[in-house]
Design a protein around this motif. Structure first.
Motif, PDB file in Angstrom:
ATOM      1  N   ASN A   1       0.848  -1.200   0.000  1.00  0.00           N
ATOM      2  CA  ASN A   1       0.000   0.000   0.000  1.00  0.00           C
ATOM      3  C   ASN A   1       0.881   1.248   0.000  1.00  0.00           C
ATOM      4  O   ASN A   1       1.697   1.432   0.905  1.00  0.00           O
ATOM      5  CB  ASN A   1      -0.913  -0.018   1.232  1.00  0.00           C
ATOM      6  CG  ASN A   1      -1.772   1.223   1.331  1.00  0.00           C
ATOM      7  OD1 ASN A   1      -2.105   1.846   0.317  1.00  0.00           O
ATOM      8  ND2 ASN A   1      -2.145   1.588   2.552  1.00  0.00           N
ATOM      9  N   VAL A   2       0.723   2.104  -0.992  1.00  0.00           N
ATOM     10  CA  VAL A   2       1.540   3.313  -1.083  1.00  0.00           C
ATOM     11  C   VAL A   2       0.829   4.531  -0.515  1.00  0.00           C
ATOM     12  O   VAL A   2       1.388   5.630  -0.502  1.00  0.00           O
ATOM     13  CB  VAL A   2       1.960   3.585  -2.545  1.00  0.00           C
ATOM     14  CG1 VAL A   2       2.864   2.483  -3.049  1.00  0.00           C
ATOM     15  CG2 VAL A   2       0.735   3.740  -3.445  1.00  0.00           C
ATOM     16  N   ALA A   3      -0.414   4.351  -0.052  1.00  0.00           N
ATOM     17  CA  ALA A   3      -1.149   5.457   0.550  1.00  0.00           C
ATOM     18  C   ALA A   3      -0.799   5.552   2.029  1.00  0.00           C
ATOM     19  O   ALA A   3      -0.362   4.585   2.652  1.00  0.00           O
ATOM     20  CB  ALA A   3      -2.648   5.262   0.375  1.00  0.00           C
ATOM     21  N   SER A   4      -0.993   6.725   2.604  1.00  0.00           N
ATOM     22  CA  SER A   4      -0.721   6.928   4.026  1.00  0.00           C
ATOM     23  C   SER A   4      -1.844   6.325   4.856  1.00  0.00           C
ATOM     24  O   SER A   4      -2.918   5.984   4.350  1.00  0.00           O
ATOM     25  CB  SER A   4      -0.597   8.420   4.340  1.00  0.00           C
ATOM     26  OG  SER A   4       0.465   9.000   3.625  1.00  0.00           O
ATOM     27  N   ILE A   5      -1.580   6.184   6.147  1.00  0.00           N
ATOM     28  CA  ILE A   5      -2.598   5.692   7.066  1.00  0.00           C
ATOM     29  C   ILE A   5      -3.813   6.625   7.023  1.00  0.00           C
ATOM     30  O   ILE A   5      -3.685   7.846   6.955  1.00  0.00           O
ATOM     31  CB  ILE A   5      -2.041   5.594   8.497  1.00  0.00           C
ATOM     32  CG1 ILE A   5      -0.929   4.550   8.556  1.00  0.00           C
ATOM     33  CG2 ILE A   5      -3.122   5.225   9.497  1.00  0.00           C
ATOM     34  CD1 ILE A   5      -0.300   4.370   9.919  1.00  0.00           C
ATOM     35  N   ARG A   6      -5.004   6.023   7.088  1.00  0.00           N
ATOM     36  CA  ARG A   6      -6.306   6.699   7.057  1.00  0.00           C
ATOM     37  C   ARG A   6      -6.721   7.117   5.651  1.00  0.00           C
ATOM     38  O   ARG A   6      -7.828   7.614   5.468  1.00  0.00           O
ATOM     39  CB  ARG A   6      -6.345   7.931   7.983  1.00  0.00           C
ATOM     40  CG  ARG A   6      -6.059   7.631   9.445  1.00  0.00           C
ATOM     41  CD  ARG A   6      -6.294   8.883  10.291  1.00  0.00           C
ATOM     42  NE  ARG A   6      -5.784   8.712  11.628  1.00  0.00           N
ATOM     43  CZ  ARG A   6      -5.840   9.650  12.572  1.00  0.00           C
ATOM     44  NH1 ARG A   6      -6.387  10.817  12.301  1.00  0.00           N
ATOM     45  NH2 ARG A   6      -5.343   9.424  13.763  1.00  0.00           N
ATOM     46  N   GLU A   7      -5.847   6.951   4.661  1.00  0.00           N
ATOM     47  CA  GLU A   7      -6.224   7.248   3.290  1.00  0.00           C
ATOM     48  C   GLU A   7      -6.645   5.969   2.589  1.00  0.00           C
ATOM     49  O   GLU A   7      -6.271   4.869   3.005  1.00  0.00           O
ATOM     50  CB  GLU A   7      -5.046   7.892   2.542  1.00  0.00           C
ATOM     51  CG  GLU A   7      -4.675   9.274   3.063  1.00  0.00           C
ATOM     52  CD  GLU A   7      -3.550   9.905   2.258  1.00  0.00           C
ATOM     53  OE1 GLU A   7      -3.091   9.251   1.283  1.00  0.00           O
ATOM     54  OE2 GLU A   7      -3.136  11.016   2.585  1.00  0.00           O
ATOM     55  N   PRO A   8      -7.455   6.072   1.509  1.00  0.00           N
ATOM     56  CA  PRO A   8      -7.884   4.877   0.788  1.00  0.00           C
ATOM     57  C   PRO A   8      -6.685   4.079   0.277  1.00  0.00           C
ATOM     58  O   PRO A   8      -5.660   4.639  -0.105  1.00  0.00           O
ATOM     59  CB  PRO A   8      -8.712   5.447  -0.387  1.00  0.00           C
ATOM     60  CG  PRO A   8      -9.161   6.788   0.094  1.00  0.00           C
ATOM     61  CD  PRO A   8      -8.060   7.304   0.967  1.00  0.00           C
ATOM     62  N   TYR A   9      -6.846   2.775   0.308  1.00  0.00           N
ATOM     63  CA  TYR A   9      -5.757   1.903  -0.125  1.00  0.00           C
ATOM     64  C   TYR A   9      -5.406   2.154  -1.592  1.00  0.00           C
ATOM     65  O   TYR A   9      -6.277   2.327  -2.441  1.00  0.00           O
ATOM     66  CB  TYR A   9      -6.136   0.432   0.055  1.00  0.00           C
ATOM     67  CG  TYR A   9      -5.975  -0.072   1.472  1.00  0.00           C
ATOM     68  CD1 TYR A   9      -4.801  -0.694   1.870  1.00  0.00           C
ATOM     69  CD2 TYR A   9      -6.982   0.084   2.424  1.00  0.00           C
ATOM     70  CE1 TYR A   9      -4.640  -1.170   3.166  1.00  0.00           C
ATOM     71  CE2 TYR A   9      -6.840  -0.376   3.727  1.00  0.00           C
ATOM     72  CZ  TYR A   9      -5.655  -1.004   4.084  1.00  0.00           C
ATOM     73  OH  TYR A   9      -5.498  -1.450   5.367  1.00  0.00           O
ATOM     74  N   GLU A  10      -4.115   2.145  -1.869  1.00  0.00           N
ATOM     75  CA  GLU A  10      -3.609   2.278  -3.229  1.00  0.00           C
ATOM     76  C   GLU A  10      -2.451   1.288  -3.376  1.00  0.00           C
ATOM     77  O   GLU A  10      -1.337   1.542  -2.948  1.00  0.00           O
ATOM     78  CB  GLU A  10      -3.131   3.707  -3.489  1.00  0.00           C
ATOM     79  CG  GLU A  10      -2.671   3.945  -4.916  1.00  0.00           C
ATOM     80  CD  GLU A  10      -2.212   5.379  -5.140  1.00  0.00           C
ATOM     81  OE1 GLU A  10      -1.541   5.610  -6.151  1.00  0.00           O
ATOM     82  OE2 GLU A  10      -2.515   6.248  -4.286  1.00  0.00           O
ATOM     83  N   PHE A  11      -2.768   0.143  -3.963  1.00  0.00           N
ATOM     84  CA  PHE A  11      -1.802  -0.943  -4.003  1.00  0.00           C
ATOM     85  C   PHE A  11      -0.818  -0.776  -5.147  1.00  0.00           C
ATOM     86  O   PHE A  11      -1.179  -0.385  -6.256  1.00  0.00           O
ATOM     87  CB  PHE A  11      -2.517  -2.285  -4.118  1.00  0.00           C
ATOM     88  CG  PHE A  11      -3.304  -2.640  -2.888  1.00  0.00           C
ATOM     89  CD1 PHE A  11      -2.655  -3.049  -1.734  1.00  0.00           C
ATOM     90  CD2 PHE A  11      -4.685  -2.543  -2.865  1.00  0.00           C
ATOM     91  CE1 PHE A  11      -3.360  -3.370  -0.592  1.00  0.00           C
ATOM     92  CE2 PHE A  11      -5.409  -2.852  -1.729  1.00  0.00           C
ATOM     93  CZ  PHE A  11      -4.745  -3.268  -0.588  1.00  0.00           C
ATOM     94  N   SER A  12       0.434  -1.087  -4.824  1.00  0.00           N
ATOM     95  CA  SER A  12       1.503  -0.962  -5.798  1.00  0.00           C
ATOM     96  C   SER A  12       2.702  -1.758  -5.295  1.00  0.00           C
ATOM     97  O   SER A  12       2.776  -2.127  -4.113  1.00  0.00           O
ATOM     98  CB  SER A  12       1.884   0.511  -5.998  1.00  0.00           C
ATOM     99  OG  SER A  12       3.081   0.634  -6.733  1.00  0.00           O
ATOM    100  N   LEU A  13       3.631  -2.033  -6.194  1.00  0.00           N
ATOM    101  CA  LEU A  13       4.869  -2.717  -5.822  1.00  0.00           C
ATOM    102  C   LEU A  13       5.995  -1.737  -5.494  1.00  0.00           C
ATOM    103  O   LEU A  13       7.151  -2.138  -5.341  1.00  0.00           O
ATOM    104  CB  LEU A  13       5.321  -3.642  -6.954  1.00  0.00           C
ATOM    105  CG  LEU A  13       4.409  -4.832  -7.258  1.00  0.00           C
ATOM    106  CD1 LEU A  13       4.932  -5.593  -8.466  1.00  0.00           C
ATOM    107  CD2 LEU A  13       4.310  -5.767  -6.054  1.00  0.00           C
ATOM    108  N   GLU A  14       5.623  -0.456  -5.354  1.00  0.00           N
ATOM    109  CA  GLU A  14       6.645   0.573  -5.163  1.00  0.00           C
ATOM    110  C   GLU A  14       7.453   0.355  -3.896  1.00  0.00           C
ATOM    111  O   GLU A  14       8.679   0.499  -3.893  1.00  0.00           O
ATOM    112  CB  GLU A  14       5.993   1.949  -5.131  1.00  0.00           C
ATOM    113  CG  GLU A  14       6.985   3.097  -4.947  1.00  0.00           C
ATOM    114  CD  GLU A  14       6.305   4.452  -4.902  1.00  0.00           C
ATOM    115  OE1 GLU A  14       6.969   5.415  -4.490  1.00  0.00           O
ATOM    116  OE2 GLU A  14       5.111   4.536  -5.264  1.00  0.00           O
TER     117      GLU A  14
END
Length: 578
Positions: free
Chosen positions: A46-59
């Motif tokens: 997950n590249v999003a911060s805590i409390r933000e909507p999940y944004e999945f990536s291999l970053e």
């Protein structure tokens, strides 16, 4: 159709109460142990911060595999552990052998002092050696400059050798001595006597007979300490940060607390890699521990002691020197440094002062941290014996379904180090909307600290219950006592010594805890250990003298608790009458 439905409804039986209790326990402990681990693994993508909507990536993983810093931290973790283990393990084996198998004086007193060393807060030991070996203000370095051929600091505690040395002066040696001494003491002396009759020297007998016979115990102690490589935090944070030397736990702390904005993604990727390593080590550890059974004590055992002859004074002096380094040196320096105007500055005017004590005791931060620490420690000391005794009773005295699974969850939790558990719980409380209001509260800290001692507590209570016959409980039931009344009137008095032991152990554990709660505490719930850590690293301006006073206060709290528990706690149990 209606009649058939009614008949079907009548024949359906509700699950027994035991099933509901087991399901509740498994869900509760599973949520505390398993769910945070799952969150670490999920949020590593997950590249999003805590409390933000999940944004999945291999970053995050791409950064982890491309950034040497993460892999260097893991390599450093292994290097530090195996370095101080390579020194501490043979040293502890030698000391345990001297205490248990030779005729040196005061063996039981020396053994007790190693227990005292183990109970000294790690922060106090680290800070004591900072007082002595800091390149700028270290007392030892300052005194050495008075020699005509010394112009600069001889020692530098802020180094990799310094980190390894402080681990040795912490509990790396004392913990192993505590575990190995009883094993050496229970060994049959017949084989050693046979070796001496055959003309073998004491040293040859030690290496060719004693150590091979003790190999099972040595392997157990070594493997029990393997997971400890992922538990260290304070020493590496204090001594490694100034030289940018990170292990996995201090790098996670750096990502979450010291970076702006926090690098949660990289922290969870590093945590996931560490969990993968632990997932390999723990099964290997359990396999090695359960692979074979050995017999070193038989019904014909004859314990005996070996005379060291002219080497006895040398052995005694060696143990005394180790104990001075472990206990006396850091504590005396901490006490003396707390009264100096500035540690290491012998030319300061005045040299001695009470201003540090006055400043600390009147500081609102100290007062708040002291209240929090006392509340956490006392709550843990009261709750943990009751909770773990009930848990152990269920595991030992019932045949409820799911007991094996519940016991496995308890064992699995011990493999998750404090910093990883803290990061997983941080994601859980901040990432779950209805849990957000609980973040940073004292209730969460109590929960975390109580449950971090569940493995030790439940295993000791299981042993206590197994030693007590079933007929005692049966007699209470025959006389009409329910389970709760039987627990309080029968079981509690019988297991009171163990309850006192667990309560005292967890009081000390709670007073010294940092890694498992440092990511969960807020400014209003900071504890003495966290405050002293922040004063050492400069969170409120670097205040070494004041931080030393905090570690002394922690040590005084735990010592008083141990003395009170030992003197009055046992009176509440079953008494013996002449």
């Amino acid at each position: 159709m209606l009649v058939q439905a009614r008949r079907l409804k009548i024949n359906v039986q509700l699950p027994p109460k035991a099933t509901f209790i087991m399901v509740a326990l498994i869900i509760t402990l599973g949520a505390y142990v398993v769910y945070p681990v799952i969150l670490i693994l999920v949020n590593s993508f997950n590249v999003a911060s805590i409390r933000e909507p999940y944004e999945f990536s291999l970053e995050n993983w791409s950064i982890a595999f491309s950034q040497p810093r993460l892999w260097t931290a893991i390599r450093n973790t292994f290097f530090v552990y195996f370095s101080y283990t390579a020194i501490s393990f043979p040293t502890a084996v030698l000391i345990a052998w001297l205490l248990a198998r030779t005729r040196i004086p005061f063996t039981h007193g020396f053994e007790f002092l190693f227990w005292v060393s183990f109970m000294i807060p790690g922060l106090a030991v680290t800070l004591g050696w900072i007082y002595m070996l800091d390149p700028d203000v270290g007392i030892v370095n300052k005194l050495l400059t008075f020699l005509p051929f010394v112009d600069e600091a001889v020692f530098n505690i802020y180094s990799v050798p310094g980190i390894i040395f402080v681990h040795l002066m912490g509990n790396a040696i004392s913990a192993k001595v505590m575990l190995l001494t009883p094993a050496f003491r229970n060994m049959d002396t017949a084989l050693e006597e046979a070796a001496h009759v055959a003309g073998a020297s004491t040293a040859r007998t030690l290496f060719r007979v004693t150590l091979p016979v003790m190999m099972p115990a040595l392997v157990v102690v070594f493997m029990l300490n393997v997971v400890r490589m992922f538990s260290s935090f304070e020493t590496e944070l204090l001594l490694g940060t100034p030289i940018r030397f990170f292990v996995y736990s201090t790098l996670i702390y750096d990502f979450v607390r010291l970076q702006d904005p926090p690098q949660y993604g990289q922290a969870t990727a590093l945590a996931s890699i560490t969990l993968g390593i632990i997932a390999i080590i723990v099964p290997l550890q359990r396999w090695l521990l359960t692979r074979k059974r050995y017999t070193t004590v038989t019904g014909q055992m004859r314990p005996g002691l070996i005379s060291l002859g002219k080497w006895q004074p040398v052995a005694t002096a060696f143990i005394v020197f180790i104990l001075i380094m472990l206990i006396l040196a850091p504590i005396l320096v901490l006490i003396g440094g707390s009264f100096m105007t500035r540690v290491g500055f012998f030319s300061a005017t005045p040299l001695l002062t009470m201003k540090h004590w006055s400043a600390v005791l009147s500081d609102d931060l100290f007062v708040n941290a002291f209240k929090n620490t006392l509340l956490l420690s006392m709550s843990t000391a009261v709750i943990s014996p009751i909770l773990f005794s009930i848990l152990a009773y269920i595991l030992v005295r019932t045949n409820w379904p799911g007991r094996t699974f519940l016991d496995s969850i308890i064992w699995m939790s011990a493999a998750v180090p404090g910093m990883l558990a803290s990061l997983g719980l941080l994601w859980m409380f901040l990432g779950t909307p209805f849990l957000v209001p609980l973040y940073g509260t004292i209730y969460i800290l109590v929960l975390v600290i109580v449950l971090q001692g569940k493995l030790t507590g439940s295993q000791l209570f299981k042993t206590a219950f197994l030693q007590i016959g079933q007929e005692i409980e049966d007699a209470a039931r025959v006389h009409g006592a329910g389970w709760w009344r039987t627990y309080w009137r029968i079981w509690v008095p019988l297991i009171m010594p163990t309850m006192v032991l667990i309560g005292t152990f967890n009081f000390i554990l709670a007073a010294n805890t940092t890694a498992s709660i440092i990511l969960l505490a807020s400014r209003g719930t900071v504890t003495l250990s966290i405050l002293s850590l922040e004063w050492m690293i400069g969170g409120y301006g670097r205040q070494l003298e004041n931080a030393g006073i905090l570690t002394l206060v922690i040590g005084a709290m735990t010592t008083v608790a141990a003395i009170v528990a030992r003197k009055y706690g046992m009176k509440a149990g079953v008494r013996q009458y002449q």
